[in-house]
Design a protein around this motif. Structure first.
Motif, short mmCIF file in Angstrom:
data_model
loop_
_atom_site.label_atom_id
_atom_site.label_comp_id
_atom_site.label_asym_id
_atom_site.label_seq_id
_atom_site.Cartn_x
_atom_site.Cartn_y
_atom_site.Cartn_z
N TYR B 167 1.02 7.63 -6.31
CA TYR B 167 2.58 7.51 -5.95
C TYR B 167 3.14 8.58 -4.94
N VAL B 168 4.14 8.28 -4.36
CA VAL B 168 4.90 9.50 -3.49
C VAL B 168 6.36 9.37 -3.96
N ARG B 169 6.86 10.76 -4.26
CA ARG B 169 8.04 10.79 -4.90
C ARG B 169 8.72 12.05 -4.15
N GLY B 170 10.13 12.05 -4.37
CA GLY B 170 11.01 13.17 -4.13
C GLY B 170 12.33 12.67 -4.02
N GLN B 185 12.15 5.09 3.75
CA GLN B 185 11.13 4.20 3.92
C GLN B 185 9.57 5.23 4.00
N LEU B 186 8.74 4.57 3.45
CA LEU B 186 7.37 4.96 3.13
C LEU B 186 6.64 4.69 4.00
N TYR B 187 5.91 5.49 4.99
CA TYR B 187 4.61 5.21 5.84
C TYR B 187 3.66 6.01 5.64
N ILE B 188 2.27 5.51 5.59
CA ILE B 188 1.24 6.13 5.27
C ILE B 188 0.45 5.73 6.50
N ASP B 189 -0.22 6.76 6.97
CA ASP B 189 -0.96 6.99 8.28
C ASP B 189 -0.18 6.03 9.37
N GLU B 194 6.78 0.60 2.42
CA GLU B 194 7.73 -0.06 1.73
C GLU B 194 9.12 0.64 1.92
N ARG B 195 10.27 -0.15 1.61
CA ARG B 195 11.46 0.64 1.83
C ARG B 195 12.05 0.53 0.40
N GLN B 196 13.07 1.60 -0.06
CA GLN B 196 13.76 1.36 -1.16
C GLN B 196 15.10 2.22 -1.00
N THR B 197 16.03 2.08 -2.04
CA THR B 197 17.02 2.88 -2.10
C THR B 197 17.01 4.21 -2.57
N PHE B 220 7.56 5.70 -4.74
CA PHE B 220 6.95 4.64 -4.23
C PHE B 220 5.54 4.90 -5.02
N THR B 221 4.92 3.53 -5.00
CA THR B 221 3.64 3.28 -5.69
C THR B 221 2.83 3.35 -4.28
N THR B 222 1.85 4.38 -4.54
CA THR B 222 0.85 4.43 -3.32
C THR B 222 -0.04 2.86 -3.32
N PRO B 223 0.03 2.38 -1.98
CA PRO B 223 -1.06 1.24 -2.16
C PRO B 223 -2.48 1.57 -2.18
N THR B 224 -3.25 0.65 -2.33
CA THR B 224 -4.84 1.03 -2.19
C THR B 224 -5.14 1.68 -0.71
N LEU B 225 -5.98 2.44 -0.75
CA LEU B 225 -6.17 3.26 0.36
C LEU B 225 -7.82 3.61 0.50
#
Lengths: 240, 281
Positions: B167-170, B185-189, B194-197, B220-225
């Motif tokens: 996950y990614v949290r804050g 909005q979460l961006y990885i690499d 994903e976007r959320q409120t 955010f739940t981290t996707p499979t990487l």
């Protein structure tokens, strides 16, 4: 011969030295060189008034008058030193009618050209010709310009290039140069400079030229749209 | 004799021309010098202390009128950004005896900039010729700085507390309207995930007196990487003047984390995450 020898022997040693210096000056600057220098100097004074004074001293009339007064002083001193009489310069009336008659045909042709250009470019909309101050000043300003342009520059151009096309072309070019960067006014003044320069060489008469200059200025301002004339602004003020 | 007289007159004319040429040159020189001294005021003194993705700050003094305000203009990459009077308090200027009055500082908020190197220039404005002319004089030297996206501060306060394979949290709070729940909005690499409120409950924010309303968290739940090092960036959407002018602003800094080749379901997430210290600011 005896008298000449007596006069030469009576020249004191200091004066003889002065004379040698003057002769060397004469050798360095021939009459044509001097005439070119005079033309350049007076033209430069007008260019300073148009291009240097407005940005540096804004609209200061006093500062603007300095280069013009310097030019006028040089013109007067030069005419005195060269022994030019008022009549030679064009301050006369005996050839007034002949000068006007010579001007009539080219003026009519040039005025027609201006009116056609104005008609094609949707002119005849200016309010400037109703400004009485401008109208009152215009003949005097035309006379001053013709005095400097013909009474001085044209005469020196004749020393430099001889009478005829070369000197008339030089007068036209200088008159146009002094009206840059206003493109339409520069074109008009180039043609006007050629006409007035040519007529002046045949019939030197400044009042006739001033009348012609005034009428042509009125036609120009009346016929051409203000966007073309840019309110007759020249030099640095053209951009303001 | 007549020839000599004519020669004498031409010589005098030469002298007149020389004198006039000298006067012309002097006139131009005096006008130019006067213009330079009038238009380019030689008494500004100042410095740009710092320029970064959040602010540009420094100070400027008009030594000819030390108590007066100087107008400062900020240009970034040659483009005008903002103009403001340099009247922020700078007690250090008084302490170093540069001025008697401390109100000579300027503080500009850096606008949204693309990632990369930028150049900030601050100019002192001088009016002359009865306000007909305004000239700009560079304060100090051009200041180069590097940005990594538009920062969330000062428009938002927030923190990315954890980013790992699960996950990614804050949390994030809008400075002007703390009750609002902005979009994140979460961006990885650098790829959108994903976007959320940001409205997840975070009672610890209330406890720490960061805000009076606890609903400012995101999770955010981290996707499979793929195994290896990855970079998570959480952006908050800044609606600067309506829907059409949405800017993504980076919350804190990019957070790097490692995904191991074999991930056990029993493995606690703490072992593979990068946890930020002092997460409640």
């Amino acid at each position: 011969m005896i008298i000449k020898d007596v006069i030469e022997s009576s020249v004191p040693p200091d004066a003889a030295q002065d004379e040698r210096t003057q002769t060397s000056f004469q050798g360095m600057f021939g009459e044509r060189t001097l005439a070119a220098w005079e033309i350049a100097s007076v033209t430069l004074s007008f260019l300073i008034a148009e291009w240097v004074v407005p940005p540096f001293a804004r609209q200061s009339l006093l500062v603007g008058a300095i280069p013009l007064c310097l030019a006028l002083a040089l013109i007067l001193l030069s005419q005195r030193e060269r022994g030019e009489k008022a009549r030679d310069i064009g301050w006369r009336m005996d050839n007034f009618v002949r000068a006007l008659a010579s001007l009539a045909l080219p003026m009519i042709a040039f005025a027609a050209l201006i009116i056609i250009t104005g008609w094609l470019s949707k002119g005849f909309r200016t309010d400037k010709i109703y400004l009485w101050q401008w109208l009152a000043w215009l003949p005097a300003w035309a006379l001053i310009q013709q005095y400097a342009l013909q009474g001085f520059i044209n005469r020196r151009a004749q020393i430099l290039c001889g009478r005829g096309f070369g000197s008339v072309l030089l007068v036209g070019c200088i008159f146009a140069l002094l009206h840059l960067p206003n493109p339409w006014l520069a074109c008009a003044t180039f043609i006007g400079g050629l006409i007035w320069g040519g007529v002046y060489q045949r019939h030197p008469n400044l009042p006739a030229l001033a009348i012609s200059h005034t009428l042509m200025s009125l036609v120009l301002v009346w016929a051409l749209p203000p966007s073309m004339m840019s309110n007759l602004r020249v030099g640095f003020r053209y951009f303001g | 004799m007549a020839k000599r007289t004519g020669s004498l007159k031409l010589t005098r004319l030469t002298y007149y021309l020389i004198v006039k040429s000298i006067v012309d040159v002097l006139l131009i020189a005096i006008l130019a010098l006067g213009f330079y001294l009038t238009a380019f005021h030689p008494f500004f003194h100042g410095w740009v202390d710092d320029a970064n993705s959040r602010w540009v700050r420094g100070w400027v003094i008009n030594r000819a009128a030390p108590t007066g305000d100087v107008e400062a203009q900020l240009y970034i990459d040659g483009r005008f950004v903002e103009s403001q009077p340099a009247n922020q308090p700078r007690p250090d200027i008084v302490a170093t005896q540069l001025a008697e009055n401390e109100k000579h500082g300027f503080f500009f908020t850096t606008p949204a900039l693309e990632e990369g190197e930028h150049e900030a220039r601050v100019y002192a404005v001088h009016e002359s010729g009865e306000e007909a002319r305004r000239t700009l004089q560079l304060i100090g030297k051009p200041f180069r700085f590097i940005t990594e996206g538009n920062p969330a501060e000062p428009y938002f306060r927030g923190w990315v507390e954890e980013a790992n394979a699960q996950y990614v949290r804050g949390w994030v709070i809008e400075s002007a309207t703390p009750a609002a729940n902005p979009e994140v909005q979460l961006y990885i690499d650098k790829r959108f995930i994903e976007r959320q409120t940001a409205n997840q409950p975070r009672p610890d924010l209330v406890t720490a007196r960061v805000t009076g309303d606890e609903n400012h968290g995101f999770f955010f739940t981290t996707p499979t990487l793929d195994p290896g090092e990855h970079e998570a960036r959480v952006y908050v959407v800044h609606e600067n003047g309506g829907e059409k002018n949405r800017i993504l602003r980076l919350i804190e800094k990019p957070t790097r984390f490692i995904v191991k080749a074999v991930v056990s379901s029993k493995l606690p997430p703490e072992e593979e995450s990068q946890t930020s210290e002092n997460s409640l600011r």
